[in-house]
Write a protein that holds these residues in place. Sequence first.
Motif, mmCIF file in Angstrom:
data_model
loop_
_atom_site.group_PDB
_atom_site.id
_atom_site.type_symbol
_atom_site.label_atom_id
_atom_site.label_comp_id
_atom_site.label_asym_id
_atom_site.label_seq_id
_atom_site.Cartn_x
_atom_site.Cartn_y
_atom_site.Cartn_z
ATOM 1 N N ARG A 177 5.381 0.896 6.704
ATOM 2 C CA ARG A 177 5.064 2.258 6.384
ATOM 3 C C ARG A 177 6.251 2.788 7.569
ATOM 4 O O ARG A 177 5.831 3.416 8.487
ATOM 5 N N ARG A 192 7.201 2.527 -2.585
ATOM 6 C CA ARG A 192 7.497 1.035 -2.087
ATOM 7 C C ARG A 192 9.016 0.806 -2.853
ATOM 8 O O ARG A 192 9.292 0.910 -3.777
ATOM 9 N N SER A 246 0.712 -1.261 0.058
ATOM 10 C CA SER A 246 -0.096 -0.070 -0.026
ATOM 11 C C SER A 246 0.848 1.270 0.178
ATOM 12 O O SER A 246 0.568 2.324 0.013
ATOM 13 N N GLU A 273 2.914 4.264 -1.558
ATOM 14 C CA GLU A 273 3.028 4.931 -2.662
ATOM 15 C C GLU A 273 4.537 4.993 -3.121
ATOM 16 O O GLU A 273 4.748 4.764 -4.472
#
Length: 180
Positions: free
Chosen positions: A84, A75, A71, A73
Amino acid sequence: MIAGPATLPPSGERRPPDGSPAGRAAARELLREALAGAPPWAGPWLAVESGGAPGRRLRLGGEQVLGRAASAELRLPDPHLSRRHARITCASGEVFLEDLGSRGGTLRNGRRIGSGRHALAPGDEIRAGATRLRLMPSLAAGSVPAGPGAGASRRGASGAAGAAAVLFLAACALAAAALA
């Protein structure tokens, strides 16, 4: 890989990438994009210098999470990176960095950042996990896009002249890499 301009030195001076493997990869990618007719990216971006995916360029715009989660953006394939890890925000022509409580922390220019948003300047080094990134400047004044991918089709200040400059830089980069 995500499109963007060739690697610029921290001073912002335009020159081709060095002869390192990451520099040569960036030069090849830039030339492929220019030959395919892709417009140059005018906004700020991150150059991955070492660690996960060296030579990769990450376009910045709006609010984006840097990490290894699907998830994220921004990565990157770095097992030392949190899912994260950090948030990077472009707002009002400025770029901000915020650690999201990662285990390893986030460093800006060799110093661990605390909680909250920290302003970045072109040339700043970011370390997250085993990855070293560098904030590269916008090529056109006031061109920080409003969101991820926004402005991806924008050309720099001079349109066709900007595309010609990109082709010239790519040719210089490949020539420099061949001589290295």
